[in-house]
Design an enzyme around this catalytic site. Structure first.
Site, PDB file in Angstrom:
ATOM      1  N   GLU A 249       4.709   3.830   2.503  1.00  0.00           N
ATOM      2  CA  GLU A 249       3.695   4.880   2.616  1.00  0.00           C
ATOM      3  C   GLU A 249       4.265   6.091   1.899  1.00  0.00           C
ATOM      4  O   GLU A 249       5.199   6.722   2.377  1.00  0.00           O
ATOM      5  CB  GLU A 249       3.388   5.165   4.086  1.00  0.00           C
ATOM      6  CG  GLU A 249       2.064   5.872   4.293  1.00  0.00           C
ATOM      7  CD  GLU A 249       2.136   7.349   3.983  1.00  0.00           C
ATOM      8  OE1 GLU A 249       1.798   7.737   2.824  1.00  0.00           O
ATOM      9  OE2 GLU A 249       2.539   8.108   4.858  1.00  0.00           O
ATOM     10  N   CYS A 287       1.079  13.910   4.393  1.00  0.00           N
ATOM     11  CA  CYS A 287       0.646  13.115   3.242  1.00  0.00           C
ATOM     12  C   CYS A 287      -0.857  13.202   3.022  1.00  0.00           C
ATOM     13  O   CYS A 287      -1.333  12.944   1.921  1.00  0.00           O
ATOM     14  CB  CYS A 287       1.045  11.654   3.440  1.00  0.00           C
ATOM     15  SG  CYS A 287       2.820  11.400   3.588  1.00  0.00           S
TER      16      CYS A 287
END
Length: 481
Positions: A249, A287
């Site tokens: 990720e 993020c």
């Protein structure tokens, strides 16, 4: 003086020969001192995990579920203490840190639920062809082996939870490496796991320095790597172990699209407030924080001043204060990098509407327009409290602007139109599309991950469990079906 925090080696506390200090990014005060495992202790942890892998995979579901339920309950009981610790080592405003603890509570609860229902098996008749008459296939999932979980600093508790909880639920031993800047929150999970009856070796939490990680990454006894962090490091890990299973990720530069039908004063006020909040809510260190705003020309002139006003209303300052919305970045170096990117964009012709000032590790919430496409802040993940606003003509141009990025984690689309929602879901090259809100929404049970350079694989408890396991088929012969 702060006492030294031990690490967790095969379910027990241990100390190494050296330590490092954890300091607050807000005021530089000492938060804790952490013991560093020796190479021999790291070997002990890996050996123990490898040795227990078959027994742990066979552990009854109720044992694993009970341990996960226990951690969830204990996090509730210690919420305020842990939130203050997150805030101290990370600089996150305490109100957001409380939310992070609440999310970790859910992660362990979801994992306990999944442990009870995961891997029930699936039967498939094979007599659909003559050669399969009298045969039945039965499929179950089994762990691929020990998981090496590598967690980042920005959610130092919850992203550790997202590594540990699915592994335990699936019966896969795990070695967790918390981020060097924020190890204390992850080590707290060790305290809670140590109160359970999980077998020794099923988990270790090791604050290993980054420069000593290559040996762990390449260890063949750790066939699964789950990494959350930067694109550069994530792909370097994958490239170094091409035969391992890697879940990465790697972040993004989240876009929030405001379309023409989202045009009432109430709509635009809500969009501006959500954008302002979630471009800054972890100091922009998420993020899926809002980095790019893409607004239809018909609403742009009314939306932009609302965004600026909402950003300027964000309360900056001491993360220990419940009123604070935006605290410092994780380090002064991080703030200096954000400062340099903004300065570069302004130097190339971007307009600075608010913010643009640094004070130590803190960077003022910032809004830019007319940012050149080639500016670093247009192309990369800023990971700071900065957003850019761009005008487009129509839905097609808006969706093209979202896709004009090497990243593809999540996008938000402010629209009331159901057809537009489905077109966005089809057109946007991202792992998740959030309709009627910013890209920053994440439910911890849903599949979470990206497309393009935002990574591979999915987090989210059940989906991580799938990632940590593989299907194994048993064919039964001689049956009268």
């Amino acid at each position: 003086m702060t006492s030294t925090t031990a690490f967790w080696l095969a379910g027990r506390q241990a100390t190494g020969e050296t330590t490092f200090d954890v300091t607050s990014p807000w005021d530089g005060r000492a938060v804790g001192t952490v013991s560093v495992p020796t190479d021999a202790q790291i070997e002990d942890a890996v050996s123990a995990a490898h040795a227990v892998r078959e027994d742990f995979a066979a552990t009854p579901a109720h044992v694993r579920a009970a341990a996960l339920d226990h951690v969830s309950r204990r996090l509730v009981e210690r919420t305020e203490e842990i939130a203050r610790l997150i805030s101290a080592e990370n600089g996150k405003p305490v109100k957001w840190a409380r939310g992070e603890v609440g999310r970790a509570v859910s992660v362990f609860r979801f994992a306990a639920e999944e442990a009870r229902r995961f891997n029930g098996g699936e039967a498939q008749r094979l007599d659909t062809d003559a050669g399969g008459q009298g045969r039945l296939a039965f499929t179950r999932r089994f762990p691929k082996g020990v998981v090496l979980g590598i967690a980042p600093f920005n959610f130092p508790l919850n992203l550790c939870a997202h590594k540990i909880a699915p592994a335990i639920a699936a019966g896969a031993p795990i070695i967790l490496k918390p981020a060097p800047a924020t190890p204390l929150s992850g080590l707290i999970l060790g305290e809670l796991l140590a109160e359970t009856e999980l077998p020794a070796g099923a988990w270790s939490i090791l604050p290993v320095p980054n420069d000593r990680m290559p040996a762990l990454v390449q260890d063949e006894r750790l066939p699964v790597i789950s990494f959350t962090g930067s694109e550069t490091v994530g792909y370097a890990i994958m490239d170094s172990v091409p035969r391992k299973h890697c879940t990465l990720e790697l972040g993004g530069n989240g876009a929030a699209v405001v379309l023409a039908d989202f045009a009432s004063d109430e709509d635009l006020d809500r969009a501006a407030q959500r954008i302002a909040t979630f471009s800054n809510y972890q100091g922009g260190q998420s993020c899926i924080s809002v980095q790019r705003v893409i607004a239809d020309a018909s609403v742009y002139d009314r939306l932009l001043p609302r965004i600026v006003a909402a950003v300027e209303a964000q309360v900056t300052g001491d993360p220990n204060d419940d009123a604070t919305d935006v605290g410092p970045l994780v380090s002064e170096a991080a703030a200096q990098r954000v400062e340099s990117w903004v300065d570069e964009a302004v130097g190339a012709g971007a307009k600075l509407l608010t913010g643009g000032k640094r004070d130590g590790a803190s960077y003022a919430p910032t809004v830019l327009t007319d940012v050149p496409a080639e500016a670093t802040i247009s192309c990369e993940e800023v990971f700071g409290p900065v957003l850019t606003v761009r005008k487009v003509d129509g839905e097609a141009e808006a969706f093209a602007a979202v896709n004009d990025s090497k990243y593809g984690l999540q996008a938000g689309v402010f629209t009331h139109d159901l057809g537009t929602a489905f077109r966005a879901h089809r057109a946007l090259e991202v792992g998740g599309v959030v309709i009627g809100d910013v890209p920053s929404y994440r439910a911890d049970q849903m599949p979470y991950g990206g497309a393009k350079q935002s990574g591979v694989g999915r987090e989210g408890v059940k989906f991580a469990m799938d990632d940590y396991t593989y299907e194994r088929v048993m064919v039964l012969t001689g049956l009268a079906l």
